[in-house]
Design an enzyme around this catalytic site. Sequence first.
Site, PDB file in Angstrom:
ATOM      1  N   ARG A 274     -81.480  66.628 -15.695  1.00 27.85           N
ATOM      2  CA  ARG A 274     -82.137  65.953 -16.828  1.00 27.85           C
ATOM      3  C   ARG A 274     -81.420  66.178 -18.152  1.00 27.85           C
ATOM      4  NH1 ARG A 274     -88.380  67.526 -15.551  1.00 27.85           N
ATOM      5  NH2 ARG A 274     -88.432  66.657 -13.459  1.00 27.85           N
TER       6      ARG A 274
ATOM      7  N   ALA B 220     -84.288  75.224 -21.808  1.00 27.24           N
ATOM      8  CA  ALA B 220     -85.002  74.936 -20.561  1.00 27.24           C
ATOM      9  C   ALA B 220     -85.897  76.110 -20.199  1.00 27.24           C
ATOM     10  CB  ALA B 220     -84.012  74.682 -19.429  1.00 27.24           C
TER      11      ALA B 220
ATOM     12  N   THR C 127     -89.373  82.536 -13.768  1.00 30.19           N
ATOM     13  CA  THR C 127     -90.291  83.356 -14.545  1.00 30.19           C
ATOM     14  C   THR C 127     -91.701  83.316 -13.992  1.00 30.19           C
ATOM     15  OG1 THR C 127     -91.328  83.671 -16.688  1.00 30.19           O
ATOM     16  CG2 THR C 127     -90.637  81.438 -16.171  1.00 30.19           C
TER      17      THR C 127
ATOM     18  N   ALA D  17     -86.571  80.243 -25.386  1.00 25.44           N
ATOM     19  CA  ALA D  17     -87.398  79.166 -25.948  1.00 25.44           C
ATOM     20  C   ALA D  17     -88.493  79.702 -26.866  1.00 25.44           C
ATOM     21  CB  ALA D  17     -88.021  78.360 -24.806  1.00 25.44           C
TER      22      ALA D  17
ATOM     23  N   PHE E  60     -80.994  81.001 -22.995  1.00 27.26           N
ATOM     24  CA  PHE E  60     -81.537  81.589 -21.765  1.00 27.26           C
ATOM     25  C   PHE E  60     -80.922  80.961 -20.505  1.00 27.26           C
ATOM     26  CE2 PHE E  60     -84.581  82.713 -18.512  1.00 27.26           C
ATOM     27  CZ  PHE E  60     -84.957  83.993 -18.867  1.00 27.26           C
TER      28      PHE E  60
ATOM     29  N   HIS F 291     -94.063  84.061 -15.928  1.00 32.35           N
ATOM     30  CA  HIS F 291     -94.895  83.615 -17.053  1.00 32.35           C
ATOM     31  C   HIS F 291     -94.394  82.259 -17.600  1.00 32.35           C
ATOM     32  CE1 HIS F 291     -91.640  85.546 -19.120  1.00 32.35           C
ATOM     33  NE2 HIS F 291     -92.213  85.631 -20.297  1.00 32.35           N
TER      34      HIS F 291
HETATM   35  N1  INI Z   1     -86.785  81.598 -22.109  1.00 30.50           N
HETATM   36  C1  INI Z   1     -86.276  80.376 -21.870  1.00 30.50           C
HETATM   37  O1  INI Z   1     -85.741  79.734 -22.803  1.00 30.50           O
HETATM   38  N2  INI Z   1     -86.346  79.824 -20.629  1.00 30.50           N
HETATM   39  C2  INI Z   1     -86.924  80.488 -19.587  1.00 30.50           C
HETATM   40  O2  INI Z   1     -86.952  79.919 -18.458  1.00 30.50           O
HETATM   41  C3  INI Z   1     -87.455  81.781 -19.806  1.00 30.50           C
HETATM   42  N3  INI Z   1     -88.019  82.525 -18.707  1.00 30.50           N
HETATM   43  O3  INI Z   1     -87.766  82.152 -17.560  1.00 30.50           O
HETATM   44  O4  INI Z   1     -88.718  83.516 -18.910  1.00 30.50           O
HETATM   45  C4  INI Z   1     -87.366  82.322 -21.105  1.00 30.50           C
HETATM   46  N4  INI Z   1     -87.869  83.546 -21.364  1.00 30.50           N
HETATM   47  C5  INI Z   1     -87.486  84.313 -22.522  1.00 30.50           C
HETATM   48  C6  INI Z   1     -88.372  84.052 -23.723  1.00 30.50           C
HETATM   49  O5  INI Z   1     -88.139  82.762 -24.248  1.00 30.50           O
HETATM   50  C7  INI Z   1     -88.100  85.069 -24.840  1.00 30.50           C
HETATM   51  O6  INI Z   1     -86.745  85.005 -25.205  1.00 30.50           O
HETATM   52  C8  INI Z   1     -88.429  86.509 -24.423  1.00 30.50           C
HETATM   53  O7  INI Z   1     -89.756  86.581 -23.920  1.00 30.50           O
HETATM   54  C9  INI Z   1     -88.291  87.466 -25.628  1.00 30.50           C
HETATM   55  O8  INI Z   1     -89.206  87.097 -26.667  1.00 30.50           O
END
Ligand code: INI
Length: 158
Positions: free
Chosen positions: A133, A86, A92, A62, A28, A94
């Site tokens: 970090r 991260a 986001t 994540a 991501f 959420h």
């Molecule tokens: N996934 C991340 O790894 N980091 C983020 O900051 C993030 N944001 O910002 O939303 C993020 N979202 C995607 C999430 O992990 C899923 O891949 C997605 O919701 C599909 O299941």
Amino acid sequence: MARSNDIVELEPAHGGAGLRIGIVMSRFNPEVGEGLLASCKAALVKEGVRAPDIHLVTVPGALEAPLALQKMANSGKYDALIALGAVVRGETYHFEVVANESAKGITAVMLDTGVPIANGILTTEDDDQALARAGQKGAECARAAIEMANLLRKLDED
Ligand code: INI
């Protein structure tokens, strides 16, 4: 080994020779992920883990990390696993959901499978914090994974 006359302490062991390590990296935030991976890989190799014994898979975000980790843990091929990625608040609405659920999922997989998992999914306010970090966190996860793999082996032998 002995700390005093009345207790026995298992000393932390930091050598990685012979250990098989699986890494799950979220794509991501690619720049942060690559920074985490570089420092993690360097620290694993420095501690003696052979490059062919380090297996990397990537996931979209994540939230997908726990499932990939679960599959790897259940394969029986890995002494320890490492999650890298991260979750950035500024990117986001959420943030809490992604940060909390990914951490909860990772902990659940570790406790359900008995395979140690070092959690290197950073949670930060912005990209700059995450990038700052990444170097330290990747290496910290490498050392934690090795130490926990060695600890579980020792406890098995005990
Ligand atoms: N996934 C991340 O790894 N980091 C983020 O900051 C993030 N944001 O910002 O939303 C993020 N979202 C995607 C999430 O992990 C899923 O891949 C997605 O919701 C599909 O299941």
